[in-house]
Design a protein around this motif. Structure first.
Motif, PDB file in Angstrom:
ATOM      1  N   ARG A  30       0.839  -1.199   0.000  1.00 23.81           N
ATOM      2  CA  ARG A  30       0.000   0.000   0.000  1.00 23.81           C
ATOM      3  C   ARG A  30       0.881   1.259   0.000  1.00 23.81           C
ATOM      4  O   ARG A  30       0.664   2.183  -0.768  1.00 23.81           O
ATOM      5  CB  ARG A  30      -0.907  -0.035   1.236  1.00 23.81           C
ATOM      6  CG  ARG A  30      -1.788   1.156   1.421  1.00 23.81           C
ATOM      7  CD  ARG A  30      -2.604   1.014   2.702  1.00 23.81           C
ATOM      8  NE  ARG A  30      -3.486  -0.121   2.674  1.00 23.81           N
ATOM      9  CZ  ARG A  30      -4.768  -0.075   2.304  1.00 23.81           C
ATOM     10  NH1 ARG A  30      -5.304   1.056   1.947  1.00 23.81           N
ATOM     11  NH2 ARG A  30      -5.500  -1.159   2.306  1.00 23.81           N
ATOM     12  N   PHE A  31       1.884   1.270   0.885  1.00 23.76           N
ATOM     13  CA  PHE A  31       2.766   2.428   0.978  1.00 23.76           C
ATOM     14  C   PHE A  31       3.473   2.689  -0.346  1.00 23.76           C
ATOM     15  O   PHE A  31       3.569   3.833  -0.788  1.00 23.76           O
ATOM     16  CB  PHE A  31       3.781   2.232   2.107  1.00 23.76           C
ATOM     17  CG  PHE A  31       4.669   3.420   2.287  1.00 23.76           C
ATOM     18  CD1 PHE A  31       4.253   4.494   3.058  1.00 23.76           C
ATOM     19  CD2 PHE A  31       5.904   3.477   1.663  1.00 23.76           C
ATOM     20  CE1 PHE A  31       5.070   5.612   3.201  1.00 23.76           C
ATOM     21  CE2 PHE A  31       6.720   4.581   1.812  1.00 23.76           C
ATOM     22  CZ  PHE A  31       6.302   5.648   2.581  1.00 23.76           C
ATOM     23  N   ASN A  32       3.982   1.642  -1.004  1.00 22.95           N
ATOM     24  CA  ASN A  32       4.690   1.827  -2.265  1.00 22.95           C
ATOM     25  C   ASN A  32       3.755   2.300  -3.379  1.00 22.95           C
ATOM     26  O   ASN A  32       4.176   3.043  -4.265  1.00 22.95           O
ATOM     27  CB  ASN A  32       5.438   0.566  -2.664  1.00 22.95           C
ATOM     28  CG  ASN A  32       6.721   0.394  -1.885  1.00 22.95           C
ATOM     29  OD1 ASN A  32       7.200   1.325  -1.240  1.00 22.95           O
ATOM     30  ND2 ASN A  32       7.286  -0.799  -1.932  1.00 22.95           N
ATOM     31  N   VAL A  33       2.484   1.906  -3.333  1.00 26.16           N
ATOM     32  CA  VAL A  33       1.511   2.439  -4.295  1.00 26.16           C
ATOM     33  C   VAL A  33       1.372   3.944  -4.069  1.00 26.16           C
ATOM     34  O   VAL A  33       1.397   4.743  -5.009  1.00 26.16           O
ATOM     35  CB  VAL A  33       0.141   1.736  -4.171  1.00 26.16           C
ATOM     36  CG1 VAL A  33      -0.936   2.481  -4.969  1.00 26.16           C
ATOM     37  CG2 VAL A  33       0.230   0.291  -4.643  1.00 26.16           C
ATOM     38  N   PHE A  34       1.234   4.350  -2.800  1.00 29.88           N
ATOM     39  CA  PHE A  34       1.103   5.778  -2.486  1.00 29.88           C
ATOM     40  C   PHE A  34       2.353   6.540  -2.922  1.00 29.88           C
ATOM     41  O   PHE A  34       2.261   7.634  -3.476  1.00 29.88           O
ATOM     42  CB  PHE A  34       0.869   5.995  -0.993  1.00 29.88           C
ATOM     43  CG  PHE A  34      -0.408   5.401  -0.462  1.00 29.88           C
ATOM     44  CD1 PHE A  34      -1.450   5.022  -1.298  1.00 29.88           C
ATOM     45  CD2 PHE A  34      -0.569   5.216   0.899  1.00 29.88           C
ATOM     46  CE1 PHE A  34      -2.628   4.478  -0.803  1.00 29.88           C
ATOM     47  CE2 PHE A  34      -1.737   4.678   1.417  1.00 29.88           C
ATOM     48  CZ  PHE A  34      -2.764   4.304   0.563  1.00 29.88           C
ATOM     49  N   LEU A  35       3.531   5.967  -2.671  1.00 32.77           N
ATOM     50  CA  LEU A  35       4.774   6.616  -3.051  1.00 32.77           C
ATOM     51  C   LEU A  35       4.886   6.723  -4.570  1.00 32.77           C
ATOM     52  O   LEU A  35       5.270   7.767  -5.098  1.00 32.77           O
ATOM     53  CB  LEU A  35       5.961   5.846  -2.462  1.00 32.77           C
ATOM     54  CG  LEU A  35       7.335   6.467  -2.628  1.00 32.77           C
ATOM     55  CD1 LEU A  35       7.399   7.878  -2.047  1.00 32.77           C
ATOM     56  CD2 LEU A  35       8.393   5.576  -1.967  1.00 32.77           C
ATOM     57  N   ARG A  36       4.537   5.664  -5.275  1.00 31.70           N
ATOM     58  CA  ARG A  36       4.553   5.699  -6.747  1.00 31.70           C
ATOM     59  C   ARG A  36       3.677   6.834  -7.254  1.00 31.70           C
ATOM     60  O   ARG A  36       4.030   7.552  -8.184  1.00 31.70           O
ATOM     61  CB  ARG A  36       4.045   4.364  -7.315  1.00 31.70           C
ATOM     62  CG  ARG A  36       3.931   4.358  -8.838  1.00 31.70           C
ATOM     63  CD  ARG A  36       3.023   3.277  -9.370  1.00 31.70           C
ATOM     64  NE  ARG A  36       1.626   3.506  -9.008  1.00 31.70           N
ATOM     65  CZ  ARG A  36       0.646   2.623  -9.215  1.00 31.70           C
ATOM     66  NH1 ARG A  36       0.928   1.453  -9.765  1.00 31.70           N
ATOM     67  NH2 ARG A  36      -0.577   2.899  -8.856  1.00 31.70           N
ATOM     68  N   ASP A  37       2.510   7.022  -6.608  1.00 32.04           N
ATOM     69  CA  ASP A  37       1.539   8.032  -7.037  1.00 32.04           C
ATOM     70  C   ASP A  37       1.720   9.376  -6.328  1.00 32.04           C
ATOM     71  O   ASP A  37       0.839  10.229  -6.380  1.00 32.04           O
ATOM     72  CB  ASP A  37       0.117   7.500  -6.824  1.00 32.04           C
ATOM     73  CG  ASP A  37      -0.208   6.319  -7.726  1.00 32.04           C
ATOM     74  OD1 ASP A  37       0.520   6.086  -8.712  1.00 32.04           O
ATOM     75  OD2 ASP A  37      -1.191   5.609  -7.441  1.00 32.04           O
ATOM     76  N   PHE A  38       2.856   9.577  -5.673  1.00 37.32           N
ATOM     77  CA  PHE A  38       3.187  10.828  -4.986  1.00 37.32           C
ATOM     78  C   PHE A  38       2.148  11.226  -3.938  1.00 37.32           C
ATOM     79  O   PHE A  38       1.855  12.398  -3.754  1.00 37.32           O
ATOM     80  CB  PHE A  38       3.368  11.978  -5.988  1.00 37.32           C
ATOM     81  CG  PHE A  38       4.633  11.895  -6.783  1.00 37.32           C
ATOM     82  CD1 PHE A  38       5.823  12.384  -6.277  1.00 37.32           C
ATOM     83  CD2 PHE A  38       4.631  11.316  -8.045  1.00 37.32           C
ATOM     84  CE1 PHE A  38       6.992  12.307  -7.015  1.00 37.32           C
ATOM     85  CE2 PHE A  38       5.797  11.238  -8.783  1.00 37.32           C
ATOM     86  CZ  PHE A  38       6.976  11.724  -8.264  1.00 37.32           C
ATOM     87  N   PHE A  39       1.539  10.235  -3.275  1.00 37.46           N
ATOM     88  CA  PHE A  39       0.553  10.489  -2.222  1.00 37.46           C
ATOM     89  C   PHE A  39      -0.575  11.387  -2.752  1.00 37.46           C
ATOM     90  O   PHE A  39      -1.094  12.243  -2.042  1.00 37.46           O
ATOM     91  CB  PHE A  39       1.209  11.099  -0.968  1.00 37.46           C
ATOM     92  CG  PHE A  39       2.184  10.166  -0.330  1.00 37.46           C
ATOM     93  CD1 PHE A  39       1.766   9.266   0.635  1.00 37.46           C
ATOM     94  CD2 PHE A  39       3.511  10.154  -0.710  1.00 37.46           C
ATOM     95  CE1 PHE A  39       2.655   8.373   1.218  1.00 37.46           C
ATOM     96  CE2 PHE A  39       4.411   9.264  -0.137  1.00 37.46           C
ATOM     97  CZ  PHE A  39       3.979   8.385   0.830  1.00 37.46           C
TER      98      PHE A  39
END
Length: 187
Positions: free
Chosen positions: A81-90
């Protein structure tokens, strides 16, 4: 020594002097840093003014350390989940609002109810209102297309994205190592 608990972390650099991670920033406690120094696993690059003492030794606390052995970056980052958010710049991929991680969820572009899978290519960061509005509809059915097409990021791109989210505390001795490839101001 208990007065130092949680204070004086050491920035951990890889053998090439790049941080192991930007977000979260690669930090070790002062105790772990000193242990690594004594085990000859790291080089001390910079030190705090604060010193620690034992009956037979006194030393400055390391503020920046570099690993003696290079640790290669993982080729494929973990799907979290965190890496998805990081990929999408939160950033919610539907409305464009940048939010703290606790205010984000993720959305299946092709909903699971319609056979969508939980993969890098089908999951995007999303705010709760957009997630509720989209529901189990396809993007074309509700006029909500992700701002960026979801895709698997490289470990390097996640590391690079993390540079845009500095931690709350940056010690002066860390700055040269965190932004070494930034464009410098000309005076």
């Amino acid at each position: 020594m208990s007065a130092l608990a949680g204070q004086f972390p050491a920035l951990v650099l890889n053998a090439d002097f790049r941080p192991l991670s930007y977000f979260p920033l690669s930090l070790w406690s002062w105790q772990d840093a000193i242990k690594a120094v004594f085990l000859s696993r790291v080089n001390v690059v910079s030190q705090y003014e604060r010193r620690v003492r034992s009956p037979g030794l006194e030393m400055a606390l390391p503020s920046v350390i570099s690993l003696k052995e290079y640790v290669p970056m993982a080729r494929r980052p973990a799907f979290t989940r965190f890496n998805v958010f990081l990929r999408d710049f939160f950033t919610c991929q539907y409305c464009g609002d940048r939010l703290p991680s606790e205010d984000l969820t993720f959305d299946h572009v092709v909903p699971r109810a319609r056979g969508g899978r939980t993969t890098w290519e089908n999951v995007v960061a999303c705010c709760a209102p957009c997630n509720v509005f989209k529901g189990s509809r396809l993007p074309a059915q509700c006029g909500m297309t992700p701002l960026s097409p979801p895709q698997a990021p490289s470990a390097y791109s996640l590391l690079s994205n993390g540079r845009f989210f500095p931690p709350n505390h940056l010690h002066e001795s860390w700055r040269d190592f965190l932004y070494w490839d930034s464009v410098l101001e000309q005076g």
